[in-house]
Design an enzyme around this catalytic site. Structure first.
Site, PDB file in Angstrom:
ATOM      1  N   GLY A 189       2.738  -4.722  -5.699  1.00 45.27           N
ATOM      2  CA  GLY A 189       1.365  -5.479  -5.199  1.00 45.27           C
ATOM      3  C   GLY A 189       0.498  -5.466  -6.219  1.00 45.27           C
ATOM      4  N   GLY A 190      -0.009  -4.399  -6.827  1.00 43.69           N
ATOM      5  CA  GLY A 190      -1.383  -4.662  -7.872  1.00 43.69           C
ATOM      6  C   GLY A 190      -2.210  -3.199  -7.511  1.00 43.69           C
TER       7      GLY A 190
ATOM      8  N   GLU B 186      -3.810  -8.331   0.226  1.00 38.70           N
ATOM      9  CA  GLU B 186      -2.764  -7.830   1.228  1.00 38.70           C
ATOM     10  C   GLU B 186      -3.424  -7.063   2.464  1.00 38.70           C
ATOM     11  OE1 GLU B 186      -0.132  -6.080  -2.561  1.00 38.70           O
ATOM     12  OE2 GLU B 186      -1.240  -4.753  -1.404  1.00 38.70           O
TER      13      GLU B 186
ATOM     14  N   HIS C 246       6.051   1.707   4.823  1.00 41.17           N
ATOM     15  CA  HIS C 246       5.976   0.450   4.506  1.00 41.17           C
ATOM     16  C   HIS C 246       6.792  -0.308   5.529  1.00 41.17           C
ATOM     17  CE1 HIS C 246       5.547  -3.306   2.311  1.00 41.17           C
ATOM     18  NE2 HIS C 246       4.625  -2.532   1.442  1.00 41.17           N
TER      19      HIS C 246
ATOM     20  N   ARG D 112      -1.040  -1.384   7.349  1.00 42.13           N
ATOM     21  CA  ARG D 112       0.476  -1.259   7.392  1.00 42.13           C
ATOM     22  C   ARG D 112       0.988  -0.510   8.569  1.00 42.13           C
ATOM     23  NH1 ARG D 112       1.133   0.276   0.937  1.00 42.13           N
ATOM     24  NH2 ARG D 112       0.959  -1.752   0.280  1.00 42.13           N
TER      25      ARG D 112
ATOM     26  N   HIS E 239       7.325   5.278   2.408  1.00 39.69           N
ATOM     27  CA  HIS E 239       6.543   4.549   1.244  1.00 39.69           C
ATOM     28  C   HIS E 239       5.645   5.339   0.503  1.00 39.69           C
ATOM     29  CE1 HIS E 239       5.263   1.251  -1.309  1.00 39.69           C
ATOM     30  NE2 HIS E 239       3.944   1.223  -0.816  1.00 39.69           N
TER      31      HIS E 239
ATOM     32  N   ARG F 179      -3.221   4.791   4.134  1.00 39.57           N
ATOM     33  CA  ARG F 179      -3.628   4.170   2.904  1.00 39.57           C
ATOM     34  C   ARG F 179      -3.940   2.742   3.106  1.00 39.57           C
ATOM     35  NH1 ARG F 179      -1.296   2.051  -1.719  1.00 39.57           N
ATOM     36  NH2 ARG F 179       0.709   2.206  -0.752  1.00 39.57           N
TER      37      ARG F 179
ATOM     38  N   LEU G  93      -2.897   2.945  -6.760  1.00 33.70           N
ATOM     39  CA  LEU G  93      -3.084   3.095  -8.248  1.00 33.70           C
ATOM     40  C   LEU G  93      -4.415   3.380  -8.565  1.00 33.70           C
ATOM     41  CD1 LEU G  93      -0.740  -0.004  -9.340  1.00 33.70           C
ATOM     42  CD2 LEU G  93      -0.356   2.416  -9.547  1.00 33.70           C
TER      43      LEU G  93
END
Length: 564
Positions: free
Chosen positions: A77-78, A143, A264, A313, A374, A409, A415
């Site tokens: 995703g990023g 997202e 996820h 999520r 996930h 999260r 990241l």
């Protein structure tokens, strides 16, 4: 977060579990020294190594496979940060606190979102090629749980791979950093004061460093990733066996929030017999307009949450699981056909190739999806500067529990967490480096669980400690895990080391899940379906002494009040 030693606790009626106090392994056949050992080679580990290299002398990076084999490589995703017009760190902070379901640490979240934009810009300066729009501006998407477009991405859906490439290139140009690949961290070596004196490794190599050896060092930074292989199906790579968390726990470090495992919601369903790493269908696909449907074509996320298919999520994973249970179906569907071939090929080339390799063309067909393990929101408990409760031991990234994620999260914060908190460790570690100290004789009881029990362990965790949890199922799981702890390995090998680590973490996770009699974030109890701030606002911490683990509850005021 205050200094971790100052956190108040209260006793709970928790069982005491026994697992090996250290891993049974041959005596070290080689030794070397370093100032700092970094265990792990994803965004967290390589960022720490790069920022420490000019401040502490010799930095040694240890990775269980090759440098690019960890979870960062697979991040699609990023990376989230308030970089777009109109966006602010305060808005990012609000979304993070809401997603964390009251269990975040406000100070940690504030550090993440305020330092995040600068950290991402430094990543760009390092050579990371993020995607840009036709006007040359950074291309941002949205997202689940985000109210703004703030997800920077690279190569469409290959963000992690591009970040990993840039970091590895920088490490290869840094002579101060030594790398040992194909090396499993076995256990920490401890000094007389209980702090870090080094670490033992098993290197699968040839020549001088082969087999078990010892690295004497002044500090260890754990950046070893998550625990996804505890479950039968996961988006995590094969190396994610909870090694760093288990190493820290055996050394006396506190682990926190292990019960908060994020599943996820949209992982490609490959059939009931598919095990291990499964293909992730990034949340960014829904961010671009894809939506979930059941076998009747109903968009069942409508009315479940204000953000519908882009809800946090835990909300989406629960909704999918509920509909699967109601209909008796093994999966639901993701409809992204309307995105068109051009969008798929430009924005999601990696996912497109993956789904097609499994016989599904998302341009013309629905994608079968189901939740899978996930991300671990919990891990080694740290303060705001990455310090654990063991002197000289720091933790960052998914191996750590910094307080950023709480019970769930927020998408693409992982990241960013590794980036921001590794930078924070690098700010303080050089000034508090311990002198090199000799390790004391290790009095912990050595043991090893048979590698062959891994499948039974994973099945028990998936069916009883997965998305759906209940007292009866958790009791069954803990009973089985206790039994498996008695299955002694006949040979000393990596499979048995990893399985012992998985079992060590699985038992602590299942115990915490059993004690948390409420539903909060990614922790869903069928028998306690409501969130209970009066009884369970706070954290479960686990600590171990010579293989005997105990849990305690640390009360904390909910951090999402007034945030919605």
């Amino acid at each position: 977060m205050s200094e971790v030693s100052d956190v108040p606790t209260r006793e709970i009626d928790a069982p005491v579990r026994r697992v090996p106090g250290r891993l049974l392994a041959p005596d070290p056949g080689w030794t070397t020294t370093a100032d700092v050992v970094v265990i792990g080679s994803g965004i967290a580990g390589l960022t720490a190594a790069l920022r420490l290299r000019e401040e502490v002398g010799k930095v040694l990076v240890v990775t269980k496979d090759v440098l690019a084999a960890g979870s960062t490589q697979w991040a699609q995703g990023g990376i989230a940060a308030a970089l777009g017009p109109g966006d602010t760190p305060a808005e990012h902070e609000l979304d993070t606190l809401v997603a964390g379901a009251g269990a975040c640490d406000r100070d940690a979240v504030h550090a993440l979102v305020t330092e995040g934009p600068e950290a991402v810009r430094e990543l760009i300066a390092l050579g990371t090629n993020f995607d840009h729009d036709p006007d040359g501006e950074l291309s941002l998407t949205r997202e689940g749980g985000h109210h703004r477009d703030r997800i920077a991405h690279a190569g469409g859906d290959a963000t992690g791979a591009e970040i990993q490439r840039a970091l590895i290139a920088a490490v290869e140009q840094a002579p101060e950093i030594e790398v040992i690949q194909h090396a499993l961290a076995v256990d920490l070596l401890l000094a007389e004061d209980g702090g870090v004196a080094g670490v033992t490794l098993h290197v699968m190599g040839e020549g001088q460093r082969d087999g078990v050896g010892a690295v004497h060092c002044r500090a260890v930074v754990l950046a070893s990733g998550g625990l996804g292989q505890v479950f039968s199906q996961t988006t995590n790579p094969a190396v994610s066996t909870g090694d760093g968390m288990a190493v820290a726990l055996r050394a006396g470090a506190v682990l926190r929030d292990l019960e908060f495992v994020q599943f996820h919601p949209t992982v490609m369903y490959l059939g009931p017999d598919s095990l291990g790493q499964q293909p992730l269908i990034s949340e960014a696909v829904r961010g671009e307009g894809a939506f979930l449907v059941d076998f009747e074509g109903d968009r069942f996320m409508q009315g479940v949450h204000e953000l519908a298919d882009l809800a946090p999520r835990d909300v989406v994973a629960k909704a999918i699981t509920r509909r699967m249970n109601e209909t008796g179906r093994p999966h639901m569907w993701l409809d992204a056909r309307h995105l068109g071939a051009e969008m798929w090929e430009r924005r999601f080339p990696t996912i497109l190739a993956t789904t097609r390799s499994h016989g599904v063309d998302p341009v013309t067909e629905l994608i079968p999806v189901a939740p899978a393990c996930h991300y671990a929101s919990g891990g080694v408990r740290t303060d705001l500067w990455g310090r654990s409760t063991v002197p000289g031991l720091y933790a960052t990234g998914e191996a750590a529990c910094s307080g950023v994620h709480g019970a769930n999260r927020l998408a693409s914060n992982s990241l960013l967490e590794g980036l921001v908190f590794s930078r924070r460790i690098a700010q303080v570690l050089p000034g508090e480096l311990r002198p090199l100290q000799p390790p004391v004789a290790d009095a912990r009881t050595a043991g090893l669980v048979a590698g062959g029990v891994r499948r039974e362990l994973q099945d028990a965790m998936t069916t009883r400690v997965g998305v759906l949890r209940s007292a009866a199922g958790l009791a069954d799981a803990v009973g089985l895990l206790d039994k498996l702890a008695g299955e002694t390995a006949e040979v000393i090998d990596q499979q048995s080391w990893e399985t012992t680590n998985l079992l060590t973490i699985a038992i602590a996770l299942a115990d915490a899940a059993a004690l948390r009699e409420e539903t909060r974030g990614s922790h869903w109890r069928e028998d306690f379906p409501e969130r209970d701030d009066e009884g369970f606002a706070g954290h479960f911490d686990v600590v171990m002494a010579d293989g005997a683990s105990t849990l305690e509850f640390v009360p904390a005021a909910p951090t999402d009040r007034g945030a919605a």
